[in-house]
Scaffold this motif. Sequence first.
Motif, PDB file in Angstrom:
ATOM      1  N   UNK A 234       0.814  -1.198   0.000  1.00  0.00           N
ATOM      2  CA  UNK A 234       0.000   0.000   0.000  1.00  0.00           C
ATOM      3  C   UNK A 234       0.850   1.251   0.000  1.00  0.00           C
TER       4      UNK A 234
ATOM      5  N   UNK B 299       0.941   5.613   1.081  1.00  0.00           N
ATOM      6  CA  UNK B 299       0.396   6.512   2.098  1.00  0.00           C
ATOM      7  C   UNK B 299      -0.939   7.071   1.624  1.00  0.00           C
ATOM      8  N   UNK B 300      -1.897   7.263   2.539  1.00  0.00           N
ATOM      9  CA  UNK B 300      -3.269   7.617   2.122  1.00  0.00           C
ATOM     10  C   UNK B 300      -3.413   9.037   1.629  1.00  0.00           C
ATOM     11  N   UNK B 301      -2.759   9.372   0.522  1.00  0.00           N
ATOM     12  CA  UNK B 301      -2.892  10.691  -0.093  1.00  0.00           C
ATOM     13  C   UNK B 301      -3.271  10.490  -1.549  1.00  0.00           C
TER      14      UNK B 301
ATOM     15  N   UNK C 299      -4.413   1.796  -0.845  1.00  0.00           N
ATOM     16  CA  UNK C 299      -4.036   2.743   0.186  1.00  0.00           C
ATOM     17  C   UNK C 299      -3.995   2.041   1.533  1.00  0.00           C
ATOM     18  N   UNK C 300      -3.108   2.533   2.398  1.00  0.00           N
ATOM     19  CA  UNK C 300      -3.085   2.067   3.781  1.00  0.00           C
ATOM     20  C   UNK C 300      -4.340   2.593   4.475  1.00  0.00           C
TER      21      UNK C 300
ATOM     22  N   UNK D 119       4.150   3.515   6.320  1.00  0.00           N
ATOM     23  CA  UNK D 119       3.469   4.421   5.390  1.00  0.00           C
ATOM     24  C   UNK D 119       2.492   5.345   6.109  1.00  0.00           C
TER      25      UNK D 119
ATOM     26  N   UNK E 289     -12.049   4.599   2.424  1.00  0.00           N
ATOM     27  CA  UNK E 289     -11.138   4.906   1.322  1.00  0.00           C
ATOM     28  C   UNK E 289     -11.914   5.206   0.050  1.00  0.00           C
TER      29      UNK E 289
ATOM     30  N   UNK F 213      -7.573  15.702  -0.449  1.00  0.00           N
ATOM     31  CA  UNK F 213      -6.662  14.718  -1.025  1.00  0.00           C
ATOM     32  C   UNK F 213      -6.010  13.871   0.050  1.00  0.00           C
ATOM     33  N   UNK F 214      -5.799  14.464   1.234  1.00  0.00           N
ATOM     34  CA  UNK F 214      -5.216  13.719   2.348  1.00  0.00           C
ATOM     35  C   UNK F 214      -6.351  13.011   3.086  1.00  0.00           C
ATOM     36  N   UNK F 215      -6.390  11.665   2.971  1.00  0.00           N
ATOM     37  CA  UNK F 215      -7.530  10.936   3.529  1.00  0.00           C
ATOM     38  C   UNK F 215      -7.568  11.026   5.041  1.00  0.00           C
TER      39      UNK F 215
END
Lengths: 112, 145, 175
Positions: free
Chosen positions: A51, A53-55, A65-66, C47, C126, C136-138
């Motif tokens: 995964x 990073x969640x961006x 994504x993580x 991450x 997600x 954009x940054x979850x």
Amino acid sequence: MTAYILCFILFLVGLYGVVIMRNLVKIAISVSIMEFSTFLFFALLGFIDGGVAPIVNPAEPDKIYVDPLPQALVLTAIVIGLATTALLMAVIIRLYRKYGTFDIREMKNLRG
Amino acid sequence: MQGLTIIVKKTAQLIAGMIFMYGIYVITHGHLTPGGGFAGGVIIAGSFILITLAFGSDVLKLIKEERGTTVVESLATIMVVLTGTAGFIFGTGYFFNNYLPKGVVGALISAGTLPLYNIFVGIEVAASIFIIFLSLIIFKEESQL
Amino acid sequence: MDLSISIILVFMIVGAIYSIHAKDLLSAVITCGIVGYGLVICFLLLKAPDLAIVQIVVETINLIIMVAVVLDSSREERYARPDSKGFVSATAVFVMMAVLLYFFYASASPLDKLGTSTLRMAGPYIEGAAAKTGSANLVTGVVFDFRGYDTMGEAVVLVTAVLGVLTILRLKGKK
């Protein structure tokens, strides 16, 4: 699986410090070690192999994504951990000014 | 509290501004890049702590700073709650409703109310941590008198 | 990934044990930094850059506060002769640690292997986060939009902690 077990061993080291040590500063350090291991356990739970990073990048939509939820929970908890550690240190410095020692057993003898 | 030597003072003068600007960048780009209100707030508090440690200060001045910072922190907390309540009033009847237009994903002005929350939470966190540091320093100074 | 995380965790455990048993309080406080900065590397490997940025700054300020408290004290931990009471509590804590470790092993073995997380809420968050919040940054989307009440509660807890520090450290009463 090894990482989970080692993470819990770190928690147990902190627990040992809280129960065994008589020095107040050592107790505060042990409490923060327990906090750290809890944060790491949350982050381990959300990790996904391969995964990123969640961006979100709108140009490349298809990615793994993580999990962002454990990260969001830990993000606020870290700052709260700093505030509670500072509160502990404030209590400790106040006690030191009154009794002249960090040792809880001596404090009990000096009371009264 | 005494300050440090002139080398430390000059270096702190050079660096602290950049740290402050980086904190503002992290806060305002919180919805685009890693970071956000919590991270940027702690960074801004770090720049203030650096200046205070390097230059030293008088107790009375520190007490005045502490009083001002307390006001800032309280106002920022009230603004966080009010921004949540505004979703109840202007939106469709629940708290923390993101009622502003969303915009394009990836633009600086986007994501509705999220940048507002980032800014107010950033101010609040910075003020809180700086107050904790200041009260410790003031306690040490006053008890030495 | 499991291997690299484990190596860093072993270093962190060694640092934690040394920090608890150090003679000098200043070196104990500084060694506690090993655990905090090791955590930063773990977050980067997992991450989670948001957490890494917060943790590295928080750890530094934490060290400043702890050193400020320790520096104007006597700093030495007096050697305490081990007595029967301490021996009993040491035995009790080791038994308790063994029992807790056994129960953790029993409850963690049905857990997914590291790297194959299947938390139920991950999918909807997600999928919908970028479109619903426009962020954009979850992580920011989850913190301030989906979990807004949580964040407001944390902000109030922060204010309460600051009020506690101000109340405890006030020497003279105010009118």
